[in-house]
Design an enzyme around this catalytic site. Structure first.
Site, PDB file in Angstrom:
ATOM      1  N   LYS A 179      -6.970   1.900   2.346  1.00 49.42           N
ATOM      2  CA  LYS A 179      -7.035   1.567   0.924  1.00 49.42           C
ATOM      3  C   LYS A 179      -5.681   0.976   0.534  1.00 49.42           C
ATOM      4  O   LYS A 179      -4.703   1.703   0.350  1.00 49.42           O
ATOM      5  CB  LYS A 179      -7.308   2.844   0.147  1.00 49.42           C
ATOM      6  CG  LYS A 179      -7.785   2.648  -1.249  1.00 49.42           C
ATOM      7  CD  LYS A 179      -6.801   2.085  -2.178  1.00 49.42           C
ATOM      8  CE  LYS A 179      -5.818   2.892  -2.914  1.00 49.42           C
ATOM      9  NZ  LYS A 179      -5.227   2.061  -3.990  1.00 49.42           N
ATOM     10  N   CYS A 288      11.669   2.831  -1.414  1.00 47.58           N
ATOM     11  CA  CYS A 288      11.994   4.259  -1.467  1.00 47.58           C
ATOM     12  C   CYS A 288      13.328   4.561  -0.792  1.00 47.58           C
ATOM     13  O   CYS A 288      13.926   5.603  -1.042  1.00 47.58           O
ATOM     14  CB  CYS A 288      10.865   5.080  -0.840  1.00 47.58           C
ATOM     15  SG  CYS A 288      10.390   4.482   0.764  1.00 47.58           S
ATOM     16  N   GLU A 390      14.155   8.157  -9.334  1.00 51.62           N
ATOM     17  CA  GLU A 390      14.132   6.968  -8.470  1.00 51.62           C
ATOM     18  C   GLU A 390      13.964   5.742  -9.376  1.00 51.62           C
ATOM     19  O   GLU A 390      12.921   5.569 -10.009  1.00 51.62           O
ATOM     20  CB  GLU A 390      12.962   7.106  -7.499  1.00 51.62           C
ATOM     21  CG  GLU A 390      12.978   6.081  -6.406  1.00 51.62           C
ATOM     22  CD  GLU A 390      11.863   6.319  -5.406  1.00 51.62           C
ATOM     23  OE1 GLU A 390      10.802   6.853  -5.777  1.00 51.62           O
ATOM     24  OE2 GLU A 390      12.060   5.941  -4.228  1.00 51.62           O
TER      25      GLU A 390
HETATM   26  P1  ADP Z   1       3.604   3.476  -6.651  1.00 57.03           P
HETATM   27  O1  ADP Z   1       4.321   3.974  -7.853  1.00 57.03           O
HETATM   28  O2  ADP Z   1       4.471   3.028  -5.539  1.00 57.03           O
HETATM   29  O3  ADP Z   1       2.470   2.546  -6.959  1.00 57.03           O
HETATM   30  P2  ADP Z   1       1.608   5.444  -6.281  1.00 57.03           P
HETATM   31  O4  ADP Z   1       1.766   6.776  -5.684  1.00 57.03           O
HETATM   32  O5  ADP Z   1       1.162   5.354  -7.694  1.00 57.03           O
HETATM   33  O6  ADP Z   1       2.989   4.761  -6.031  1.00 57.03           O
HETATM   34  O7  ADP Z   1       0.605   4.543  -5.437  1.00 57.03           O
HETATM   35  C1  ADP Z   1       0.636   4.476  -4.024  1.00 57.03           C
HETATM   36  C2  ADP Z   1      -0.785   4.343  -3.515  1.00 57.03           C
HETATM   37  O8  ADP Z   1      -1.466   5.554  -3.805  1.00 57.03           O
HETATM   38  C3  ADP Z   1      -1.572   3.238  -4.199  1.00 57.03           C
HETATM   39  O9  ADP Z   1      -2.429   2.627  -3.251  1.00 57.03           O
HETATM   40  C4  ADP Z   1      -2.374   3.991  -5.243  1.00 57.03           C
HETATM   41  O10 ADP Z   1      -3.570   3.326  -5.621  1.00 57.03           O
HETATM   42  C5  ADP Z   1      -2.669   5.281  -4.502  1.00 57.03           C
HETATM   43  N1  ADP Z   1      -2.980   6.422  -5.376  1.00 57.03           N
HETATM   44  C6  ADP Z   1      -2.611   6.641  -6.654  1.00 57.03           C
HETATM   45  N2  ADP Z   1      -3.096   7.814  -7.096  1.00 57.03           N
HETATM   46  C7  ADP Z   1      -3.795   8.367  -6.085  1.00 57.03           C
HETATM   47  C8  ADP Z   1      -4.521   9.594  -5.896  1.00 57.03           C
HETATM   48  N3  ADP Z   1      -4.650  10.476  -6.875  1.00 57.03           N
HETATM   49  N4  ADP Z   1      -5.095   9.817  -4.701  1.00 57.03           N
HETATM   50  C9  ADP Z   1      -4.968   8.931  -3.691  1.00 57.03           C
HETATM   51  N5  ADP Z   1      -4.292   7.773  -3.800  1.00 57.03           N
HETATM   52  C10 ADP Z   1      -3.707   7.480  -4.975  1.00 57.03           C
END
Ligand code: ADP
Length: 497
Positions: A179, A288, A390
Site C-alpha cells: 500500500k 526521518c 520532528e
Molecule cells: P507521514 O506523515 O509520513 O505521511 P503517516 O504515518 O501518516 O506518515 O503515513 C505513512 C503511511 O501509513 C501512509 O501510506 C499512510 O497512508 C499510512 N497510514 C496512515 N494511517 C494508517 C493506519 N491507521 N494504518 C495503516 N496505515 C496507515
C-alpha cells in the site's frame, strides 16, 4: 498523464494478480512544485484489498517453494531494469514527489541496490543442524517464509522505502500486498510492470493504493497476514501495533526521529556546515533521519553560523526538474504551514532567524507550488517545539552547549532513537560520542550513512526491526525447528542399533 507513465507502461490503477484493475474511487496526484495534476489514480476499497490478499495467498503457495537462488536471480534482474530505466523513473519521481532530479536519480539507484542486495542474500538464507542432547536425534532449524505480508510506505522516499520492503519480502519467499502513500502512488506502480518483466509471477506482489486507516483495519483483521511492515509516523506505528494485537502478525516499524547533529569543539566547521546543508536539502528535510537539532559549542557558534550561511544561501530552491536545483518543494501546502508554525513558535520564545533562502521566489511559475524557504534559526532551546518534535522541513535549529557531556545528554533526552550525526577532528572522541548516543545509526563526519548492506532501524519509539543488511531478510522469515531421529547406518548400510 505524464510521458513517463507511458514509457514505463504504468496505468494509474491497482495492480492485482498481474493485471491493472479499477478500485472504487480515485485520488488526484499533483506535482508539488507546480500544483499541476499528474494523474487521477484508482483507489482501492476493502474488497479490493481482500481480493489482493486472496491472490497473494494463492501465489505464496508456489513462490515460497521457488528455489531461493531463482528468487534471487529475479530480484537481480529487477535491479538491472531499475538501473536501465533510471532516468525515466527519476523524472516521474521528481514530478510526483518534488525532490530534485539528482536526488531522484540517487533514490532510484538506492532502490536498485536493495533489489541487488536481497537478490544476493536470498540464497544465503540458511538454517542449521543443532546437536540434540539425546544420542540418535538431531534438530533441524529452518528459516521459512513468514507468509503473506502487508507493506505500507510513506511519500518521502516512495520508491526506495517500497524497494527495501518488497525486495526483502520477495527474497524471503513471501508474497506481498503493498500500500503506497496516496500522495505518491505512481512511482510505486511503476515497479509492477518492471517486476513482471523480470519474471515475477502474478500475485506475488500486489500494489493497492488505498486510505491508510482502511488498510490498517483490513490488514490487522486478516489472520493470513503474518508480517506488517510500516514506514511512517510514530503515531501511525502505535495505531497499527495496537490493532495488530488481534492476530499477532510480526510488526516491523520504521518511524519518526529527532536526529541530533553534534558539532564537536574540534570539528572542521566548514565541512560540518556544508554537510548539514546537503542533509537538509535531501528531500527538503522531509526525512526521518534529517538533522532536527544542531548542537554547537557555545564558544564556536558564531564561527559555525558564518560557515553555514554561505552554502545555505547558495543552495537553489525550485522545481526539481530544472538544472541546478538543490532543494524542491514540500509535499503539500499544509506541510509548509506546519513548518512555519514551528519556526514562529520558536521565534515567539526568543529564538532568532539567522538566514532564509528565498531563491524560489524569483521564479513566478512556482507560485502555486508548496515551497518553504529554508531557514536557519539560532537561540533554540530543547523545550521548544522546533527542537522537541520532528520538523520535517528545511530548517536548521541551532542549539548551543557548554560541555560535550551536556550535548550528549540532551541529544538522548527524547523518546526517539533513529539517527545521529557527529562531526569532530579527534576520531577517538567522535567515536566515544557516537557510542554514547541512543540511536540506531550514527554518521561520524558523514551525512548519509545509509546503504543496502547495513541494517537500518530505530530504537526507543523510532521503531521495531531492521531494514537492509542480512537482518532485513530476517524480518520476513519465521523459524521452524524439527527434532527428529537421526538413523545411523554402518558402512554396509545396515541400521546401527
Ligand atoms: P507521514 O506523515 O509520513 O505521511 P503517516 O504515518 O501518516 O506518515 O503515513 C505513512 C503511511 O501509513 C501512509 O501510506 C499512510 O497512508 C499510512 N497510514 C496512515 N494511517 C494508517 C493506519 N491507521 N494504518 C495503516 N496505515 C496507515
Amino acid at each position: 498523464m505524464t510521458p513517463e507513465l507511458n514509457e514505463l507502461k504504468v496505468e494509474p490503477r491497482l495492480w492485482i494478480n498481474g493485471v491493472w484493475t479499477d478500485g472504487n474511487g480515485t485520488v488526484i496526484v499533483t506535482n508539488p512544485a507546480t500544483g499541476v495534476t499528474l494523474a487521477e489514480v484508482q483507489r482501492g476499497g476493502a474488497d479490493d484489498l481482500r481480493r489482493a490478499i486472496d491472490g497473494a495467498q494463492r501465489a505464496f503457495a508456489s513462490w515460497s517453494h521457488t528455489p531461493s537462488a531463482a528468487r534471487g536471480e529475479l530480484l537481480k534482474r529487477a535491479a538491472a531494469l531499475l538501473t536501465a530505466r533510471r532516468n525515466t523513473l527519476a523524472a516521474l519521481l521528481t514530478r510526483e514527489q518534488g525532490k530534485p532530479l539528482a536526488q531522484a536519480l540517487g533514490e532510484v539507484d538506492y532502490a536498485a541496490s536493495f533489489f541487488q542486495w536481497f537478490g544476493e542474500e536470498a540464497r544465503r538464507l540458511c538454517g542449521r543442524i543443532q546437536p540434540h542432547p539425546t544420542p540418535g536425534f538431531e534438530y533441524l532449524v529452518q528459516p521459512i517464509p513468514a507468509g503473506v505480508v502487508g507493506l505500507i510506505t510513506p511519500w518521502n522516499f516512495p520508491l526506495a522505502q517500497g524497494a527495501k520492503k518488497v525486495a526483502a519480502a520477495l527474497a524471503a519467499g513471501c508474497a506481498a500486498v503493498w500500500k503506497p502513500a496516496e500522495l505518491t502512488p505512481l512511482i510505486a506502480l511503476a515497479l509492477a510492470p518492471l517486476l513482471a518483466e523480470a519474471g515475477l509471477p502474478p500475485g506475488v506482489l500486489q500494489i493497492v493504493t488505498a486510505p491508510g486507516r482502511l488498510v490498517g483495519e483490513v490488514f490487522t483483521n486478516d489472520p493470513r497476514l503474518r508480517v506488517l511492515s510500516l514506514t511512517g509516523s510514530t503515531e501511525t506505528g502505535r495505531t497499527l501495533a495496537a490493532a495488530a494485537a488481534r492476530h499477532l502478525p510480526r510488526v516491523s516499524l520504521e518511524l519518526g526521529g529527532n536526529a541530533p547533529f553534534i558539532v564537536l569543539p574540534d570539528a572542521d566547521l566548514e565541512k560540518a556546515a556544508s554537510d548539514l546543508v546537503r542533509l537538509k536539502c535531501l528531500c527538503s528535510g522531509q526525512v526521518c533521519v534529517s538533522a532536527n537539532r544542531v548542537f554547537v559549542p557555545a564558544s564556536r557558534e558564531s564561527e559555525f553560523l558564518d560557515h553555514l550561511q554561505r552554502p545555505w544561501l547558495k543552495a537553489r530552491v525550485g522545481d526539481g526538474l530544472q538544472d541546478g536545483v538543490d532543494a524542491g518543494p514540500l509535499i503539500h501546502h499544509q506541510a509548509c504551514q506546519q513548518v512555519r508554525k514551528l519556526i514562529e513558535d520558536a521565534l515567539s520564545q526568543g529564538a532568532e532567524v539567522v538566514c532564509v533562502n528565498r531563491t524560489h521566489e524569483a521564479d513566478g511559475s512556482l507560485a502555486a507550488g508548496s515551497f518553504c524557504a529554508p531557514t536557519v534559526v539560532r537561540g533554540v532551546r530543547d523545550d521548544m517545539a522546533l527542537a522537541a518534535t520532528e520538523t520535517f522541513g528545511p530548517v536548521a535549529p541551532v542549539l548551543t552547549y557548554q560541555s560535550v557531556e551536556d550535548a550528549v545528554c540532551r541529544a538522548n533526552a527524547t523518546p526517539f532513537g533513529l539517527a545521529a550525526y557527529v562531526y569532530g577532528g579527534d576520531l577517538a572522541r567522535a567515536r566515544a560520542v557516537a557510542e554514547a548516543l541512543e540511536v540506531g545509526i550514527v554518521g561520524v563526519n558523514e551525512w548519509r550513512p545509509l546503504r543496502a548492506e547495513i541494517p537500518f532501524g530505530g530504537i526507543k519509539e523510532s521503531g521495531l526491526g531492521w531494514e537492509g543488511g542480512e537482518e532485513g531478510l530476517h524480518e520476513f522469515v519465521v523459524l521452524k525447528t524439527i527434532a527428529l531421529p537421526r538413523p545411523r547406518l554402518d558402512l554396509d548400510g545396515r541400521r546401527d542399533p
